[in-house]
Design an enzyme around this catalytic site. Structure first.
Site, mmCIF file in Angstrom:
data_model
loop_
_atom_site.group_PDB
_atom_site.id
_atom_site.type_symbol
_atom_site.label_atom_id
_atom_site.label_comp_id
_atom_site.label_asym_id
_atom_site.label_seq_id
_atom_site.Cartn_x
_atom_site.Cartn_y
_atom_site.Cartn_z
ATOM 1 N N GLY A 223 0.898 -1.322 0.025
ATOM 2 C CA GLY A 223 -0.058 0.042 0.134
ATOM 3 C C GLY A 223 0.878 1.294 -0.081
ATOM 4 O O GLY A 223 0.469 2.487 -0.277
ATOM 5 N N CYS B 286 0.787 5.962 1.071
ATOM 6 C CA CYS B 286 -0.730 6.433 1.070
ATOM 7 C C CYS B 286 -1.554 5.277 1.913
ATOM 8 O O CYS B 286 -1.917 6.004 3.052
ATOM 9 C CB CYS B 286 -1.455 6.063 -0.270
ATOM 10 S SG CYS B 286 -3.022 6.194 -0.330
ATOM 11 N N GLY C 12 1.884 23.881 3.515
ATOM 12 C CA GLY C 12 1.068 23.056 2.183
ATOM 13 C C GLY C 12 0.236 22.300 2.657
ATOM 14 O O GLY C 12 -0.057 22.208 4.126
ATOM 15 N N ILE D 285 0.168 18.684 3.397
ATOM 16 C CA ILE D 285 0.244 17.794 4.601
ATOM 17 C C ILE D 285 0.702 18.664 5.905
ATOM 18 O O ILE D 285 -0.160 18.146 6.895
ATOM 19 C CB ILE D 285 1.590 17.156 4.258
ATOM 20 C CG1 ILE D 285 1.332 15.958 3.040
ATOM 21 C CG2 ILE D 285 2.098 16.010 5.691
ATOM 22 C CD1 ILE D 285 2.531 15.214 2.499
ATOM 23 N N GLY D 286 1.287 19.699 5.866
ATOM 24 C CA GLY D 286 1.386 20.411 7.192
ATOM 25 C C GLY D 286 0.049 20.967 7.628
ATOM 26 O O GLY D 286 -0.133 20.890 9.040
ATOM 27 N N VAL E 75 12.584 29.881 7.089
ATOM 28 C CA VAL E 75 13.324 28.976 8.378
ATOM 29 C C VAL E 75 14.653 28.653 8.079
ATOM 30 O O VAL E 75 15.096 28.237 6.996
ATOM 31 C CB VAL E 75 12.568 27.768 8.363
ATOM 32 C CG1 VAL E 75 13.383 26.705 9.461
ATOM 33 C CG2 VAL E 75 11.000 28.130 8.837
ATOM 34 N N MET F 241 2.046 14.995 -6.629
ATOM 35 C CA MET F 241 2.300 13.970 -5.925
ATOM 36 C C MET F 241 0.981 13.439 -4.981
ATOM 37 O O MET F 241 0.747 13.730 -3.940
ATOM 38 C CB MET F 241 3.293 14.010 -4.964
ATOM 39 C CG MET F 241 4.656 14.239 -5.680
ATOM 40 S SD MET F 241 6.089 14.477 -4.523
ATOM 41 C CE MET F 241 7.672 14.024 -5.406
ATOM 42 N N HIS G 225 -32.220 19.212 -3.182
ATOM 43 C CA HIS G 225 -32.159 20.097 -2.215
ATOM 44 C C HIS G 225 -32.546 19.390 -0.647
ATOM 45 O O HIS G 225 -33.534 18.319 -0.887
ATOM 46 C CB HIS G 225 -33.282 21.101 -2.353
ATOM 47 C CG HIS G 225 -33.539 21.924 -1.362
ATOM 48 N ND1 HIS G 225 -32.459 23.334 -1.097
ATOM 49 C CD2 HIS G 225 -34.549 22.396 -0.408
ATOM 50 C CE1 HIS G 225 -33.184 23.734 -0.007
ATOM 51 N NE2 HIS G 225 -34.309 23.347 0.287
#
Ligand SMILES: Cc1cc2nc3c(=O)[nH]c(=O)nc-3n(C[C@H](O)[C@H](O)[C@H](O)COP(=O)(O)OP(=O)(O)OC[C@H]3O[C@@H](n4cnc5c(N)ncnc54)[C@H](O)[C@@H]3O)c2cc1C
Length: 468
Positions: free
Chosen positions: A38, A41, A182, A184-185, A238, A320, A446
């Site tokens: 897997g 992911c 981004g 993931i963060g 940073v 990605m 609706h």
């Protein structure tokens, strides 16, 4: 044993390619270096992060949003051990599901590191030191990616961590510093902010989720500040980080050149991912990597410079994303079987599983402006949606961008409740080259959140949204 296809790597690219190859009657083998299938992911990416996002969302709602519904709770607490155990169980259900599918489709699987001996021969090096050699008419490289490591950000995996460790924390950080604004963060930052952490995001660009339509980043930043107390340091570079006992110190330069020092107890470094090709022996078959991103170069058939050797997913150019890797797996399998499939790379949706969710497909407004294309926009806010009012999820909007002359939908960008699921409607519409009017004239149930897409399409068609 001669296989029709050997696949190296069992992430969403590799395992989907294997199943499709087997469905098409190809004798297929797959090699995975870890003990579970897997890839990123299922093991340390999409699935575990969404499991924790769901758990933390339940907690946050119980703590902050139940009362207004007339639901009272006493003694609410976070049991981190149970939350992580549930996440692990969700991962296990998914990874063992792949094992079942391999067996069902008569795919031969090998556990070990795969490396090329020549273009048709792959060595499998197993953990116990044993080796096995297999040969195949075709080889698909699906070895994925790993987090980017920056030399000035030493990851100790205890306090200065990557997404992988962030999925296994034993405690809720008091102050979590996320380096990189981004997807993931922000997702992992959301998990811990919902559980009570103070979260500070330091981002080099001037906006969060900088590759998406600018309106989305702006709105997401506003809502994360408002609902979860996120703190943002944008346009900050940073320059270093260090662990001091149970503390982490992150150093950054502000846009004005001032030194900024942030002190927390954990810092997630989520500054991107890089293609993973270590120990693959690409030099043995004459494949060299692109300089930028260290990706494997491929042609439009996803074939490398070596005939019969293909590459898919994170290890090649493009987004990605798991679904991009999956579609590429299907494309290569079908090509090997003699079919003529294609992928519309313009229509690969991008999603951020924060709350509200963010989802996007097609061109952004910034891209359209830059290309000089004449376009029109239609926008609809969730605060005008009856369904959103009923659930209390009124932040966000949907924006439809359409060709000014033909009305063809060129991009759909949304931030709001269940945007991750709703974007599929826009993708289908665009796959069939729908006009904004086509969406506007399609009956939507609706009350649903999807009515906001219809309204945004109506606004784009002739500024005729009904409910605003
Ligand atoms: C925290 C996080 C959250 C994410 N969330 C999402 C999301 O919500 N939606 C989304 O679309 N994407 C998400 N992603 C990205 C997604 O996980 C990747 O895009 C996707 O897994 C790429 O698939 P792949 O098959 O190319 O590679 P991978 O999934 O990385 O799989 C590659 C596999 O190859 C194996 N391998 C490598 N080298 C060898 C070798 N030499 N021999 C044998 N095996 C080898 C690796 O062990 C790995 O199992 C997320 C990523 C992270 C880190």
């Amino acid at each position: 044993m001669q296989y029709d296809v050997i696949i190296i790597g069992s992430g969403p690219g590799g395992y989907v390619a294997a199943i499709r190859c087997a469905q098409l009657g190809l004798n297929t083998a797959i090699i995975e270096k870890y003990n579970t299938f897997g890839g990123t992911c299922l093991n340390v990416g999409c699935i575990p992060s969404k499991a924790l996002l769901d758990s933390s969302e339940h907690y946050h709602n119980a703590a902050h949003n139940f009362a207004v519904h007339g639901i009272g709770l006493k003694d609410l607490k976070v049991d981190m051990k149970q939350m992580i155990a549930r996440k692990d169980d969700v991962v296990k259900q998914n990874t063992s599901g792949i094992e079942f599918l391999f067996k069902k489709n008569k795919i031969t699987s090998f556990i070990g590191v795969g490396s090329f001996i020549d273009k048709n021969t792959v060595k499998v090096s197993k953990a116990d030191g044993k080796e096995e050699t297999i040969s195949g008419k075709n080889v698909i490289i699906a070895t994925g990616s790993k987090p980017v490591h920056l030399p000035f950000l030493p990851i100790d995996k205890k306090r200065i961590i990557t997404s992988t460790e962030a999925l296994n924390l034993k405690e809720v950080p008091k102050h979590l510093i996320v380096i990189g604004g981004g997807v993931i963060g922000l997702e992992l930052g959301s998990v811990y902010a919902r559980l009570g952490s103070k979260v500070s995001v330091v981002e080099f660009a001037s906006s969060i989720i900088p590759t998406m339509d600018a309106g989305l980043g702006k709105e997401l930043q506003r809502v994360l500040k408002k609902t979860l107390g996120f703190e943002f340091y944008l346009s900050h570079k940073v320059t270093g980080a260090e662990t001091k006992g149970k503390k982490v110190v992150v150093y950054a330069d502000s846009p004005k050149g001032e030194k900024v020092i942030l002190e927390g107890d954990y810092s997630i470094v989520s500054v991107g991912r890089v293609a993973y090709t270590d120990n693959l022996g690409l030099d043995k078959i004459g494949i060299s990597l692109e300089e930028r991103g260290r990706k494997i170069p491929v042609n439009e058939r996803l074939e490398t410079s070596v005939a019969g050797v293909y590459a898919i997913g994170d290890v090649i150019k493009g987004a990605m994303l798991a679904h991009k890797a999956e579609d590429e797996g299907v494309l290569v399998a079908e090509q090997i079987a003699g079919q003529k499939p294609h992928i519309n790379y313009n229509l690969i949706p991008g999603v951020v599983y924060t709350w509200p969710e963010v989802a996007s497909v097609g061109q952004t407004e910034e891209q359209l402006k830059e290309s000089g294309k004449k376009y029109k926009t239609g926008s609809f806010p969730f605060k005008a949606s009856g369904r959103a009012k009923a659930s209390g999820d009124t932040d966000g909007f949907i924006k439809v961008l359409a060709d000014a002359d033909t009305d063809e939908v060129l991009g759909v960008h949304m931030i709001g409740p269940r945007a991750a699921d709703m974007i599929a409607e826009a993708v289908i519409a665009m796959e069939y080259r729908a006009s904004a009017e086509d969406i506007a004239r399609t009956c939507h149930a609706h009350p649903t959140f999807t009515e906001a897409l219809k309204e945004a399409a109506m606004a784009a068609t002739a500024n005729r949204a009904i409910h605003m």
